[in-house]
Design a protein around this motif. Structure first.
Motif, PDB file in Angstrom:
ATOM      1  N   ARG A  24       0.856  -1.179   0.000  1.00 25.35           N
ATOM      2  CA  ARG A  24       0.000   0.000   0.000  1.00 25.35           C
ATOM      3  C   ARG A  24       0.894   1.232   0.000  1.00 25.35           C
ATOM      4  N   PHE A  25       0.605   2.165  -0.869  1.00 23.15           N
ATOM      5  CA  PHE A  25       1.398   3.397  -0.968  1.00 23.15           C
ATOM      6  C   PHE A  25       0.619   4.561  -0.370  1.00 23.15           C
ATOM      7  N   ARG A  26       1.235   5.210   0.610  1.00 28.48           N
ATOM      8  CA  ARG A  26       0.613   6.387   1.216  1.00 28.48           C
ATOM      9  C   ARG A  26       1.445   7.606   0.883  1.00 28.48           C
ATOM     10  N   PRO A  27       0.810   8.715   0.511  1.00 30.79           N
ATOM     11  CA  PRO A  27       1.587   9.922   0.228  1.00 30.79           C
ATOM     12  C   PRO A  27       2.383  10.327   1.460  1.00 30.79           C
ATOM     13  N   SER A  28       3.591  10.789   1.235  1.00 29.35           N
ATOM     14  CA  SER A  28       4.409  11.231   2.356  1.00 29.35           C
ATOM     15  C   SER A  28       5.341  12.329   1.881  1.00 29.35           C
ATOM     16  N   TYR A  29       6.383  12.566   2.618  1.00 28.70           N
ATOM     17  CA  TYR A  29       7.298  13.637   2.243  1.00 28.70           C
ATOM     18  C   TYR A  29       8.727  13.259   2.548  1.00 28.70           C
ATOM     19  N   GLU A  44       9.814  13.337  -4.979  1.00 30.59           N
ATOM     20  CA  GLU A  44       8.526  13.976  -5.198  1.00 30.59           C
ATOM     21  C   GLU A  44       7.916  13.405  -6.465  1.00 30.59           C
ATOM     22  N   PRO A  45       6.729  12.833  -6.431  1.00 28.92           N
ATOM     23  CA  PRO A  45       5.951  12.537  -5.228  1.00 28.92           C
ATOM     24  C   PRO A  45       6.668  11.508  -4.343  1.00 28.92           C
ATOM     25  N   SER A  46       6.321  11.585  -3.057  1.00 35.80           N
ATOM     26  CA  SER A  46       6.915  10.676  -2.084  1.00 35.80           C
ATOM     27  C   SER A  46       5.845   9.754  -1.518  1.00 35.80           C
ATOM     28  N   ALA A  47       6.301   8.624  -1.007  1.00 37.22           N
ATOM     29  CA  ALA A  47       5.341   7.674  -0.446  1.00 37.22           C
ATOM     30  C   ALA A  47       5.950   6.906   0.708  1.00 37.22           C
TER      31      ALA A  47
END
Lengths: 340, 806
Positions: free
Chosen positions: A245-250, A255-258
């Motif tokens: 499962r990929f969740r957006p992160s930082y 970028e984009p990060s996950a």
């Protein structure tokens, strides 16, 4: 004379039947059939026979000799077999006694797991890159889009040697070092395992731990490729049924990060203590390489894209073996090490 | 950041449960770590008014009270000492449940019936950290205006859920209720209605009374002020107190609470100065000058350093900009007029200052992540509005608004084609437009592309890829396909060094050694423990500026001390036999401002003996055992021939049982029994044998397998030779002499026995060798073998005075 021969044959058979060892058989053979044996002795009397009788008696003597010899061979085979059986019986051992201690050591569990990870990515065409553990501020932070005074520097509490020299807090500097060396050639496909350091020390943090960084740079590398690569990795590492499962992160350098979760390796996703009843375990940070990182490393970020990911080997090792305290991995108690 | 579910609902309609909301936010990148129900488990607690307090006939510490809970009057026995007749308090009535799980029943206390319980904040599930000490310890006294007979949970705002956010550092905008509400509105496709404060103002104007100068516009980008008069400092209303508590803050007084409330709601840190204590009503925002000091709100006098930004008046600093206010202009009960500050300070400057002072505040946390420069005026108005509405002050007309440089509008081109190039999924321009619009970006058409104006609250967005991320995270990462890179084939192999490193580890493991992993930093004391002289180069370590403890103070220059520590730890735990190894880096100091040389080192150490068993006796881990292990290692690695030279001068090792290893004319490392002094230093009562090798060098000298030698075609003749020689002649020398004298026909020689003792004179030893003679082109005759053996014996006699033994 015929009678003598018959009698000899009968006696020989009798004795052979009673013989209990190959030596006795040998002795029987010599006594009856030897050069000075009884048969020879009887045949010496052949001279007194008529010319008609002689061949008949001769034939008869040969038949008796052949019969005794045949019997001797047969009896000898039986005896040998018996003796061998006896020997095998006597040689019986207790097969349940412990085996001879062929003393061996073992690899550290972290390196066992690292090798598994390496093999998965070697199979996907990655090479293994290395870099210094004591880094410059530039490679550890600045080139990774983390200028001085960036709030994200708080994410990693750093050990410093001097203002510019520090213990690397992540294996990501190897990304930049590798790209600098490779640019403008394509593709770049590396993993970079190694020790990293952060100022933390408790049951889930160690001031030194191990990461594996991954980097793929090429034309047309997409976020979907990142998803596919890590989903493949998770299945190889944790089993075919593992979901990701990929969740957006930082992260400043992607970028984009996950954040990447895998379905809990303990409960399979139904929820348990290990996954805090969420069904998911966070094991990876990942993302598309930030254009600024590509640029400082010598690539044109308009033409070239890439993805990067990083994972903690301790976390994966602990999940794999059900180890609940990270400190065990660095205490090196032999009773612990012997279990892997 | 702790976010109240109820508070969010003021700005966006939420039609999903707090837990569902948490999942949605998490999957959009605003990670919710947990959801807490505030008054979880609390029920049947009403507001009640104490009508009478009487002595308890049978107990000194108890009183009998009568409490009006609207529908009836209850007799309640209490031990509380902070209640008075007329107080309004939360009352748990019969059947009530409290946060701890306690159920209230009718009971007799010392013979008198009690029909309920007065509650403290904690019993209702309020975090004691968010209450003053007296509040936390006693019964919760509610404001006198509180209606009675109502559900106390509702009155106190305890029928709420708190979302615990674990925000990434780029999302400073979500350090506010409206920031999170904005995300929710976008996620749920609902309208977002942020506060639009309007307020009643006095006729007098601020410009005549307040004067603001920004002397250092590089550090202060905006300063908005509002003046409030006729201030009455008191407690803030219950609803506001509870909102602050829900966010983990402690209510102080109405003015301070308003500034905190606005900070939580809008993300704009605020400060209130006592206007009458400002000199000339004149604010100057400037860099600190040498020698300036300030006593901050926490009562600490702090020396400021030039370069820090301060809010000053003509008399000097009155606040550290963005970090903390000063005590001199603090709002107190005597305060009559206040100046509200709502400013934008340079994030880096605030970060440096707060770090330098070791002073992290809710304000500095927000400033350093970048607040909404476009929202300063609204925040000032909102604070003024709240004060006016709460009736604790009157707003002077207008505001001071210093904005040295116009706010720049940031417009970014968004190419849907680029988004699909990066993401690997086609997201239609329309969808991207909707997503960005819902997040309050302004979107215009620009041909095939979109021209996107970034709102001022999103200072983290500056590149096209930032917009791509915004679109991707709202679109859903789960909707991107799962593919593998399609580019050219590459690599997929280990380097020779990597392969041989794995071989080495596996070989040592097979040889009975367990691999360990130890910390790269050590205590500087270890060099003393290892007996190293003061001028030993190993003591030239790199020191950590900020180690966790002295234990981990310096970077290691050798591995052995780390292995010793492991052996000692095991021995202390009654694991008294064992062999370990490690491949790790050591660090050679080349000066503070350059990276050190990192050398990969292989070390092993063993104590005690191998374990015995019913059919095997244990063997000691001695010099020869480890030498054998090393020789196997060299075989596996195809290392060039390695020489073991006696070494008696290494202070860490036994002078008579140590060898330096050399190969290819270079030093490879050391092998030996540790010096008894070292064992004593470590308090280790068993012998330890160890080696440490330069692993990089070992690999450089390894990896070239010798050429294949054809199998012999002709038979060999084996001859034994036993000699008597002096004990101190090195076996290496004897073997070399044998080989030389044996010549080409001597195919192999092995030492199969050494004997000292009876029949061997003192100082001598008997050595028995087996010599294997063989020719590659013919069958050797016995005579030849005899002749060669004699030649060998003669050479030994001549060189070492060896006597032949028969």
């Amino acid at each position: 004379m015929k009678d003598k021969l018959h009698e000899l044959g009968a006696r020989a058979r009798e004795e052979m039947a009673e013989a209990g060892s190959p030596e006795e058989l040998d002795e029987i053979r010599i006594r009856f059939l030897g050069k000075k044996g009884e048969l020879t002795r009887i045949l010496r009397g052949m001279g007194g026979l008529s010319a008609e009788e002689r061949p008949r008696v001769g034939k008869m003597a040969n038949e008796i000799r052949a019969a005794i010899e045949k019997e001797l061979t047969a009896k000898s085979a039986i005896l040998k077999k018996l003796i061998k059986e006896q020997m095998l019986h006597n040689e019986k051992i207790d097969v349940t006694l412990p085996g001879t201690v062929v003393w061996r050591g073992g690899r550290h569990p972290l390196n066992i797991v690292l090798e598994e990870i390496e093999n998965i990515f070697l199979g996907l065409g990655y090479t293994i890159a290395e870099g210094p553990e004591i880094e410059t501020d530039y490679y550890n932070f600045e080139a990774l889009n983390l200028p001085k005074d960036h709030p994200a520097r708080d994410m990693q509490d750093t050990f410093f040697i001097s203002n510019e020299i520090l213990l690397r807090t992540q294996t990501s500097p190897v990304q930049v070092r590798t790209m600098e060396k490779t640019a403008p050639k394509l593709p770049v496909k590396i993993i970079a395992p190694g020790k990293v350091y952060r100022r933390d020390d408790d049951a889930t943090h160690s001031p030194m731990f191990n990461q594996v960084e991954g980097l793929a740079v090429d034309q047309r590398i997409t976020f979907s490729d990142l998803k596919g690569t890590l989903a493949y990795f998770a299945r190889e590492m944790f089993g075919k049924k593992t979901k990701t499962r990929f969740r957006p992160s930082y992260f400043p350098f992607t970028e984009p990060s996950a954040e990447v979760d895998v379905s809990c390796v303990i409960c399979g996703g139904t929820g348990c203590r290990v996954c805090s009843h969420t069904g998911w375990l966070e094991i990876l940070g990942a993302g598309m390489v930030h254009p600024r990182v590509l640029e400082v490393s010598g690539y044109n970020s308009e033409d070239v894209t890439g993805f990067a990911f990083g994972m903690g080997i301790e976390r994966i090792t602990m999940l794999k073996y059900g180890i609940d305290d990270m400190r065990l991995l660095f205490e090196n108690d032999l009773r612990f090490l012997q279990q892997f | 950041m702790l976010v109240s579910y109820k508070w969010l609902q003021e700005f966006v309609e939420i039609d999903i449960s707090p837990r569902e909301l948490a999942d949605r936010l998490t999957l959009a990148g605003v990670t919710v770590e947990g959801v807490k129900e505030v008054g979880a488990g609390v029920s049947k607690v009403l507001t009640g008014k104490i009508e009478a307090i009487n002595r308890h006939p049978n107990a000194d510490k108890l009183v009998i009270t009568t409490v009006d809970v609207g529908t009836e009057k209850l007799q309640i026995i209490t031990a509380a000492t902070n209640v008075n007749v007329g107080d309004i308090i939360p009352v748990a009535v019969e059947g009530a449940k409290l946060a701890s799980g306690l159920v209230i029943k009718r009971a007799k206390l010392r013979g008198v019936e009690s029909r309920g319980m007065m509650c403290s904040g904690q019993e209702l599930g309020i975090d004691p950290k968010t209450m003053s000490t007296e509040q936390a310890e006693g019964i919760m006294i509610l404001p006198p205006t509180t209606p009675i007979g109502k559900d106390a949970k509702e009155i106190l705002g305890l029928d709420d859920y708190i979302l615990e956010l674990d925000l990434t550092p780029n999302r400073g905008d979500c350090l506010s209720i409206i920031g999170v509400a904005r995300e929710i509105a976008a996620l749920l496709g609902r309208p977002f209605s942020p506060p639009q404060p309007t307020l009643r103002e006095l006729e007098e104007r601020i410009d005549e009374q307040v004067n603001v100068d920004i002397a250092d516009p590089d550090l202060c980008h905006r300063f908005v002020g509002r003046l409030i008069k006729n201030v009455q400092v008191a407690s803030s209303p219950l609803w506001m107190q509870q909102r602050l508590r829900a966010a983990g803050m402690r209510p102080i007084n109405n003015i301070v609470d308003v500034t905190n409330y606005v900070m939580l709601e809008l993300g704009q840190p605020m400060h209130a100065f006592d206007y009458n204590l400002l000199q000339d009503g004149h604010i100057i925002v400037r860099r600190v000058r040498a020698g300036e000091k300030i006593v901050t709100l926490d009562g600490v006098e702090r020396a400021l350093t030039p370069g820090m930004l301060a809010i000053t008046d003509p008399s000097g600093p009155i606040a550290i900009a963005g970090v903390m206010g000063g005590q001199a202009t603090e709002v107190t009960e005597k305060t009559n007029s206040i100046l509200l500050e709502s400013a934008f300070f340079n994030p880096i400057s605030v970060r440096r200052t707060s770090k330098a002072l070791g002073l992290r505040s809710e304000a500095s946390l927000r400033f350093e992540k970048g607040i909404d420069i476009g929202g300063c005026a609204r925040a000032a108005d909102r604070a003024a509005q709240l004060i006016v509405e709460m009736g604790c002050g009157e707003a002077v007309a207008g505001r001071v608004d210093k904005l040295p440089e116009k706010i720049k509008e940031r417009v970014i081109q968004f190419r849907p084609s680029r988004a699909s190039y990066v993401l690997g999924v086609d997201i239609a321009g329309e969808i991207a437009r909707d997503i960005l619009t819902s997040l309050q970006f302004k979107v215009r058409d620009g041909g095939e592309d979109l021209l996107v104006t970034v709102p001022t609250h999103r200072s983290d967005v500056s590149l096209e890829v930032d917009l791509i991320e915004e679109v991707a995270r709202m679109y859903g990462y789960d909707k991107a396909p799962v593919t593998l890179p399609s580019g050219g084939v590459s690599g997929g192999t280990k380097t020779r060094e990597q392969i041989y490193t794995a071989h080495a580890g596996n070989e040592l493991a097979a040889g009975g050694f367990f691999e360990v992993m130890t910390y790269s930093f050590v205590h500087p004391r270890v060099f003393d423990l290892m007996n190293l002289p003061i001028d030993s180069p190993y003591r030239n370590t790199l020191k950590l500026q900020n180690p966790l403890s002295e234990e981990h103070g310096v970077m290691r220059t050798m591995l052995l001390p780390c292995l010793m520590e492991v052996l000692v730890r095991n021995h202390n735990r009654r694991v008294q036999n064992g062999a370990i190894f490690e491949v790790g880096r050591v660090f050679v100091n080349r000066g503070l401002d350059t990276q050190p040389e990192e050398k990969t080192t292989l070390a092993a150490a063993a104590m005690g003996c191998t374990p015995g068993s019913w059919n095997v006796s244990p063997t000691a881990y001695d010099y020869y055992h480890l030498k054998g292990v090393l020789e196997n290692l060299f075989t596996v690695l195809h290392t060039v021939p390695v020489k073991f030279r006696p070494e008696s001068a290494n202070p860490s090792f036994h002078p008579g049982r140590t060898a330096v290893l050399e190969a290819g004319g270079r030093r490879l490392g050391i092998l030996g029994e540790l010096h008894p002094d070292v064992l004593e230093n470590y308090d280790l009562p068993v012998k330890v044998t160890a080696f440490e090798l330069d692993f990089d060098r070992l690999l450089a000298l390894s990896g070239r397998p010798a050429d294949f030698i054809p199998l012999p075609k002709y038979p060999a003749i084996e001859r034994d030779l036993a000699i008597l020689v002096k004990k101190d002649i090195l076996a290496d020398h004897i073997l070399a002499t044998i080989k030389k004298a044996g010549g080409k026909l001597l195919n192999a020689v092995s030492l199969f026995d050494i004997y000292r003792g009876e029949q061997v004179p003192e100082g001598m030893q008997s050595m028995a060798f087996s010599l294997l003679f063989q020719a590659s082109d013919r069958t050797l005759t016995d005579a030849e073998a005899v002749e060669k053996t004699s030649a060998v014996a003669e050479a030994l006699a001549k060189k070492f005075g060896a006597e032949l033994r028969s």
